[in-house]
Design a protein around this motif. Structure first.
Motif, mmCIF file in Angstrom:
data_model
loop_
_atom_site.group_PDB
_atom_site.id
_atom_site.type_symbol
_atom_site.label_atom_id
_atom_site.label_comp_id
_atom_site.label_asym_id
_atom_site.label_seq_id
_atom_site.Cartn_x
_atom_site.Cartn_y
_atom_site.Cartn_z
ATOM 1 N N ALA A 202 -1.393 9.138 -1.937
ATOM 2 C CA ALA A 202 -2.774 9.254 -1.446
ATOM 3 C C ALA A 202 -3.433 10.491 -2.044
ATOM 4 N N ARG A 203 -4.748 10.493 -1.934
ATOM 5 C CA ARG A 203 -5.516 11.691 -2.222
ATOM 6 C C ARG A 203 -5.690 12.427 -0.888
ATOM 7 N N VAL A 204 -5.421 13.726 -0.881
ATOM 8 C CA VAL A 204 -5.390 14.467 0.379
ATOM 9 C C VAL A 204 -6.463 15.544 0.358
ATOM 10 N N ASP A 205 -7.258 15.554 1.429
ATOM 11 C CA ASP A 205 -8.265 16.606 1.558
ATOM 12 C C ASP A 205 -8.141 17.133 2.986
ATOM 13 N N ALA A 206 -7.498 18.291 3.113
ATOM 14 C CA ALA A 206 -7.251 18.879 4.436
ATOM 15 C C ALA A 206 -6.543 17.855 5.318
ATOM 16 N N ASP A 207 -7.187 17.365 6.387
ATOM 17 C CA ASP A 207 -6.516 16.418 7.269
ATOM 18 C C ASP A 207 -6.982 14.991 7.020
ATOM 19 N N ARG A 208 -7.582 14.760 5.819
ATOM 20 C CA ARG A 208 -8.067 13.408 5.504
ATOM 21 C C ARG A 208 -7.296 12.833 4.317
ATOM 22 N N LEU A 209 -7.025 11.526 4.387
ATOM 23 C CA LEU A 209 -6.393 10.823 3.264
ATOM 24 C C LEU A 209 -7.393 9.842 2.678
ATOM 25 N N ASP A 210 -7.346 9.703 1.349
ATOM 26 C CA ASP A 210 -8.140 8.682 0.668
ATOM 27 C C ASP A 210 -7.260 7.950 -0.335
ATOM 28 N N GLU A 211 -7.714 6.785 -0.732
ATOM 29 C CA GLU A 211 -6.979 5.976 -1.710
ATOM 30 C C GLU A 211 -5.507 5.873 -1.288
ATOM 31 N N VAL A 212 -5.317 5.578 -0.018
ATOM 32 C CA VAL A 212 -3.958 5.534 0.534
ATOM 33 C C VAL A 212 -3.259 4.266 0.071
ATOM 34 N N ARG A 213 -2.060 4.440 -0.420
ATOM 35 C CA ARG A 213 -1.238 3.268 -0.741
ATOM 36 C C ARG A 213 0.099 3.422 -0.013
ATOM 37 N N LEU A 214 0.382 2.476 0.872
ATOM 38 C CA LEU A 214 1.647 2.448 1.611
ATOM 39 C C LEU A 214 2.418 1.225 1.133
ATOM 40 N N VAL A 215 3.524 1.453 0.450
ATOM 41 C CA VAL A 215 4.261 0.330 -0.120
ATOM 42 C C VAL A 215 5.665 0.299 0.491
ATOM 43 N N TYR A 216 5.896 -0.727 1.295
ATOM 44 C CA TYR A 216 7.190 -0.894 1.945
ATOM 45 C C TYR A 216 8.128 -1.673 1.032
ATOM 46 N N PHE A 217 9.402 -1.414 1.189
ATOM 47 C CA PHE A 217 10.398 -2.238 0.499
ATOM 48 C C PHE A 217 11.514 -2.608 1.465
ATOM 49 N N SER A 218 12.294 -3.600 1.038
ATOM 50 C CA SER A 218 13.354 -4.176 1.870
ATOM 51 C C SER A 218 12.750 -4.843 3.112
ATOM 52 N N ILE A 219 11.537 -5.314 2.977
ATOM 53 C CA ILE A 219 10.848 -5.858 4.146
ATOM 54 C C ILE A 219 10.105 -7.151 3.793
ATOM 55 N N GLY A 220 10.330 -7.650 2.577
ATOM 56 C CA GLY A 220 9.687 -8.875 2.129
ATOM 57 C C GLY A 220 10.231 -9.218 0.763
ATOM 58 N N PRO A 221 9.728 -10.271 0.139
ATOM 59 C CA PRO A 221 10.283 -10.698 -1.150
ATOM 60 C C PRO A 221 9.963 -9.736 -2.295
ATOM 61 N N THR A 222 8.928 -8.940 -2.128
ATOM 62 C CA THR A 222 8.511 -7.978 -3.161
ATOM 63 C C THR A 222 8.175 -6.676 -2.442
ATOM 64 N N PRO A 223 7.859 -5.626 -3.187
ATOM 65 C CA PRO A 223 7.263 -4.470 -2.509
ATOM 66 C C PRO A 223 6.005 -4.938 -1.773
ATOM 67 N N VAL A 224 5.830 -4.464 -0.537
ATOM 68 C CA VAL A 224 4.737 -4.979 0.305
ATOM 69 C C VAL A 224 3.774 -3.839 0.647
#
Lengths: 292, 794
Positions: A202-224
């Motif tokens: 993510a892009r971090v500005d103090a206590d704010r996040l932008d352009e957040v990407r959360l990618v889980y694995f081992s939780i579906g057929p592909t990265p999720v």
């Protein structure tokens, strides 16, 4: 546990390797570090007619940084990523994640290209590639094409690579001063495939996040990607309530499988825990190499 | 001949009680080990087995034509082919009255009863070609209903695996002692709980491996085998293959772990021996990891319902338990699959002084892999049930778990003591062990820290588990039931012309250091340097017949055997020395390999010089004196059926309540195995055993579906404990030697495994107690912990 017989060839150049693939196509498998292919052969889960050992293609090795781009050759071993100052400085997510990939003996042989191309849904590196929007450099007889990580992973062990193509490198944007990554996984034993893992950027500005990407694995057929949760965490001050809302939103984003290691419900619970952990880390990162 | 001036244990150069390095460690570390797979043979063939893909199915037909024509194939053999060469076996013994098991053949004949049962053997020039050929075998299967769940195995609606028996019950046993009903009626508290213990398996580093070599010219079968019991296997091969013992030689080279798994009879191994006889050629079988998971015996698999009666001041007056255990489709041969359950119900409550006890055991057949003896047979289940119930009892009357144990453990003035289940304890040391344990733990500080951390949302738990262990079993264990399994051991000790000593002993080595311990005993009794003793084990043609290694018997029985042989050889050496030196033998001694004056220690002659005279110049001796430089002795434990040991363990854990993950912080063991021959080897045995028990507590489980299929039979899916997750393990000893042997050593091989799972289970439940949660199934997976905490529904 002995492999059925197969032919073996060790090409000396990329073009020779591509020529072999073009001629033998579906019946051939590429051998890089061999950490997934060799067990699959021994267990007779795969029985290719031809094994194409690309270990001699030295052009496919190495890590270079130029003009804000980091290019990692497909044959770069996990241990090379672990030791790379370029990776620590410019692609820190990989530097953190690689410590969780298996054990030293496997990291000494396994390659980043092998991990990405094999596309095990429980593997760490594909999720990192998606989180960082890596570009996959793919060579074929007709030339080279670039596949964005978001479009590369199609299913369990299934990618956008054609049978006559070779993944030659990954390209990452060097992280900017306002960008941060975080990584967490839960594995029963150190080095195991995770029950659930999460790579975040993510892009971090103090206590704010932008352009957040959360990618889980081992939780579906592909990265999720957890898109609903990402949206809830984006562009507003992060409070306990925001994180709780994002955790709740995972119910819509994730549909975890059950297997002998964990139930679907346990994976959901763990996914919520990991979300809180990576958000904390994005806001207050632990230096690489610190902690356990 | 009078006794030597010092006992072997306190003479200045004694090796007893010293952590000497293992003589075989250098060889193994240098990569010079010789495991069965390393042995070279001319004209070697390799066998691979087609194994049943179904838990229960009829074989309607077999098409072997393509396989027989495959490259490199020497023979393709079926169950019917091998039944002509090998008599079937039945896993029953007469001292388990009512135990049933049908005849078992090397390969399935017309029906398979578990997934993994061997069906067709392919012998080929290489293992790979044998596997290629098996892919061409076509089997016409008719799937039959599988009995998977032991809870419903005895229901009338459940299909019966062996119709000739009428039901799926293999064995049952009822024990009753004292006035159980009255004790429960009079109790201040009655605590009731149900505990579940998953199946697991040995996962030895070296898998089952053998090379059978039949020589038609001499009609002799030689079997190189990774086994803990070469003498038992010699007898089994002879009787089932139509040979005499004298025609069979079994050789155990280096063995990479066994844990009780390598003393059962396996169809694939019997088939390998029979195929060698069929072909007149050596045949090698190496179980690969995938087939190990579905063919090595599995262990445990219990559901135990338990009740305990407690008085208001925390006295436990009665236990009542009901154990249900599933053993797969056969009782294992030749030791049966009844021992596990039998020991569970006889060991429950073992450390405590209650006099009222009732137990019911039901052992049922299932369409799963065979369950049988594995390290600490029955002990971990008995210990976990007992200690978990004791913790619940403590909570019910508001007593600290340590205090409740103090009030209920057998005390030093009660020995010899006969337990309600009929076990006799010569002398145990429960209170000394408990006192040492709480000292090592700094128990009060740990409790204070636990309380403090709970306020910060950190949930740590302390679990205690006292145990008793059956060691040094006598003939009552197997021999009385008709098993040709020896409870005695033998030792041949020879002084060689070099002045060095060779010790041929029937106990065997699988990595635990048996050979080192035997060398220490021989060297100490003889008075010679340790490196002057070479120990030879594991060859039925060379070493005396004996029980070998199981049930924590090597040091206690084998050690006493070596001690007696060494005493006899020492007497013979001193008699010769007296003759040569024209002195009374009892004025002489052997120290550091030299004949010396017993009084003063003046050197008189070297052993090599004595040996030179004995072997090459007997003409210089009186004509009526014959030097006897080789002696043989046998020893069987007498006076008590077992030498019970005791001890206590504690685990300190932290439970992450959001994820259900358990972190092991520290583990403590105080064990009493009598005289300790080699403290380092003993501590390694205990630590290894603790880790194996932790595997059962947290990681290891053979997971089966309702269809009887094992779902996690790979090392990626079946989790063995790894060093990274293990805690530091503190080990201490109390020593109460048995008086039934001169050596005084009891066994220690299983003590670690007996109680570590119980300690971890209690620690986790101690951590969860303020949250009102309790886990009752091991392994303690994150799922089970989260479910206990009610965190899986959201």
């Amino acid at each position: 546990m002995k492999p059925p017989s197969f032919d073996y060839v060790r090409p000396r150049s990329l073009s020779e390797a591509l020529g072999i693939l073009a001629a033998r196509g579906d019946g051939a498998r590429l051998l890089a570090g061999g950490q997934s292919l060799m067990p699959a052969l021994n267990m007779r889960l795969l029985s290719p007619e031809l094994v194409v050992d690309i270990g001699g293609l030295d052009d496919l090795r190495g890590i270079v940084e130029r003009d804000g781009l980091v290019r990692i050759g497909a044959l770069t071993r996990h241990v090379d990523l672990q030791r790379s100052a370029i990776v620590v400085r410019h692609v820190p997510l990989l530097a953190v994640a690689i410590d969780h990939v298996a054990h030293p003996a496997i990291r000494n042989r396994g390659t980043i290209g092998g991990s990405i191309a094999f596309a095990d849904p429980a593997a760490e590196l594909p999720a990192c590639a998606v989180a960082l929007q890596a570009r996959m450099i793919v060579a074929g007889m007709a030339g080279t094409r670039i596949v964005p990580a978001d479009e590369f992973f199609l299913g369990i062990y299934e990618t956008a690579l054609g049978p006559d193509e070779i993944l030659v490198a990954l390209e990452f944007d060097a992280v900017g001063p306002d960008q941060r990554s975080a990584f967490a996984e839960l594995a029963r034993r150190r080095g195991d495939y995770a029950l659930v893992g999460l790579a975040a950027h993510a892009r971090v500005d103090a206590d704010r996040l932008d352009e957040v990407r959360l990618v889980y694995f081992s939780i579906g057929p592909t990265p999720v990607r957890a898109r609903t949760a990402e949206a809830l965490l984006t562009g507003r001050p992060l409070t306990r309530d925001t994180v709780t809302a994002a955790q709740a939103a995972l119910a819509a984003d994730l549909d975890p499988p059950a297997d002998t290691q964990a139930s679907s419900a346990a994976r959901r619970q763990m996914a919520r825990v990991l979300l809180a952990r990576v958000v904390m880390e994005l806001l207050d990162p632990v230096p690489i190499g610190a902690g356990g | 001949m009078t006794a030597p001036p010092f006992s072997p244990f306190d003479r200045p150069n004694s090796y007893i009680g010293r952590s000497v390095p293992r003589p075989n460690a250098r060889r193994l570390l240098a990569g010079r080990g010789q495991f069965t797979d390393d042995v070279q043979f001319a004209r070697l063939t390799h066998v691979a087995f087609l194994r049943s893909p179904h838990a229960h199915a009829r074989i309607r037909g077999l098409d072997l034509n393509a396989a027989k024509a495959a490259p490199g194939v020497i023979v393709i053999a079926t169950g019917a082919d091998l039944a002509r060469l090998c008599r079937p076996w039945v896993g029953t013994l007469t001292h388990f009255a009512g135990l049933k098991s049908p005849p078992q053949y090397p390969l399935a004949i017309d029906r398979v009863v578990w997934r993994g049962e061997p069906v067709v053997a392919a012998v080929a020039a290489t293992r790979a070609l044998a596997e290629d050929a098996l892919e061409l075998v076509v089997v016409d299967w008719e799937e039959l209903p599988a009995v998977a769940d032991m809870e419903t195995a005895l229901d009338p609606a459940t299909s019966v695996i062996h119709p000739e028996f009428g039901d799926n019950k293999a064995f049952s046993l009822h024990l009753e002692s004292g006035a159980v009903d009255q004790a429960f009626a009079a109790a201040h508290q009655v605590i009731e709980a149900e505990w579940h213990f998953g199946r697991h398996t040995a996962v030895s580093l070296e898998p089952r491996t053998m090379v059978a070599q039949f020589d038609p010219s001499e009609q002799r079968l030689t079997v190189f085998q990774s086994t803990q019991t070469p003498y038992q296997m010699q007898d089994v091969y002879a009787r089932h293959l139509g040979l005499s013992d004298a025609q069979v030689r079994v050789v155990a080279k280096d063995v990479g772990g066994s844990f009780g798994m390598k003393l059962h009879v396996y169809g694939d191994e019997m088939a390998t021996a029979a195929l060698s006889m069929m072909l007149g050629r050596p045949v090698k079988f190496v179980a690969d990891r995938l087939e190990s998971f579905v063919s090595d015996i599995h262990a445990r698999d219990h559901r135990v319902k338990a009740r305990v009666a407690v008085t208001a001041d925390g006295e436990i007056t009665a236990f009542a338990v009901d154990d249900l255990t599933g053993i797969g489709p056969f009782s294992a041969y030749p030791r049966t699959s009844a021992v596990e359950g039998n020991q569970v119900i006889r060991l429950i409550g073992g450390p405590y002084r209650h006099r009222h006890y009732r137990a019911d055991l039901k052992v049922v057949f299932q369409n799963k892999n065979i369950m049988s003896q594995y390290r600490a047979v029955g002990h971990p289940i008995a210990c976990a049930v007992t200690e978990a119930m004791v913790d619940l009892a403590a909570a019910s009357v508001g007593l600290d778990p340590v205090e409740l144990r103090r009030r209920n453990m057998l005390t030093d003035d009660m020995y010899p003591y006969t337990s309600p289940t009929g076990f006799v304890f010569e002398r145990l040391s429960h209170h000394q062990c408990l006192d040492r344990l709480v000292g090592h733990m700094d128990y009060e500080s740990l409790r204070a820290e636990q309380e403090r951390l709970r306020r910060h949302g950190v949930f740590r738990g302390i679990g205690i588990a006292a145990y008793i262990e059956i060691t040094n079993p006598g003939p009552a264990f197997y021999g009385v039931g008709g098993a040709r399994i020896s409870a005695q051991d033998g030792c041949i000790l020879k002084l060689e012309p070099s002045g060095q000593v060779r010790c041929l002993v029937s106990v065997t080595e699988q990595g635990q250091g048996t050979e080192t311990a035997m060398a220490q005993v021989a060297a100490s009794v003889l008075g010679i340097p340790l490196d002057a003793v070479r120990v030879v084990t594991g060859d039925t043609e060379v070493t005396p017949h004996g029980g070998a290694t199981w049930a924590s018997r090597g040091a206690g029985i084998g050690g006493e055997t070596v001690l007696r042989a060494a005493r006899a050889l020492r007497d013979n050496i001193l008699a010769l020395a007296g003759t040569i030196l024209q002195a009374h033998a009892d004025t002489l001694d052997i120290r550091d390999g030299l004949i010396v004056d017993a009084d003063g220690g003046r050197e008189r002659m070297a052993l090599a010089e004595l040996a030179r005279i004995a072997f090459f110049r007997p003409d210089t001796l009186p004509p009526d004196f014959q030097p006897e430089m080789t002696v043989a002795r046998h020893h069987v434990p007498r006076g008590q059926p077992f030498a019970f040991t005791n001890g206590i363990q504690a685990a300190h854990v932290e439970v992450e309540i959001e994820t259900g993950f358990i972190k092991l912080l520290k583990h403590w063991v105080v064990d009493d195995c009598g005289r300790v021959i080699n403290p380092q080897l003993v501590d390694e045995q205990i630590r290894g055993g603790v880790v194996q028990g932790i595997g059962a507590a947290l990681f290891e489980e053979c997971i089966y579906g309702a269809d009887g299929q094992m779902q996690n039979g790979t090392l990626a899916d079946y989790l063995v404990p790894m060093a990274g997750e293990m805690p530091d393990i503190v080990v201490d000893h109390v020593s109460t030697p048995t008086v039934y042997s001169e050596l005084g050593a009891k066994g220690v091989g299983e003590a670690g495994t007996a109680a570590s799972a119980a300690a971890v289970l209690n620690a986790v439940n101690d951590a969860l107690r303020p949250l009102g949660a309790r886990v009752t199934t091991i392994p303690l997976t994150p799922d089970r912990v989260l479910a206990a905490l009610g965190k899986l529904d959201a």
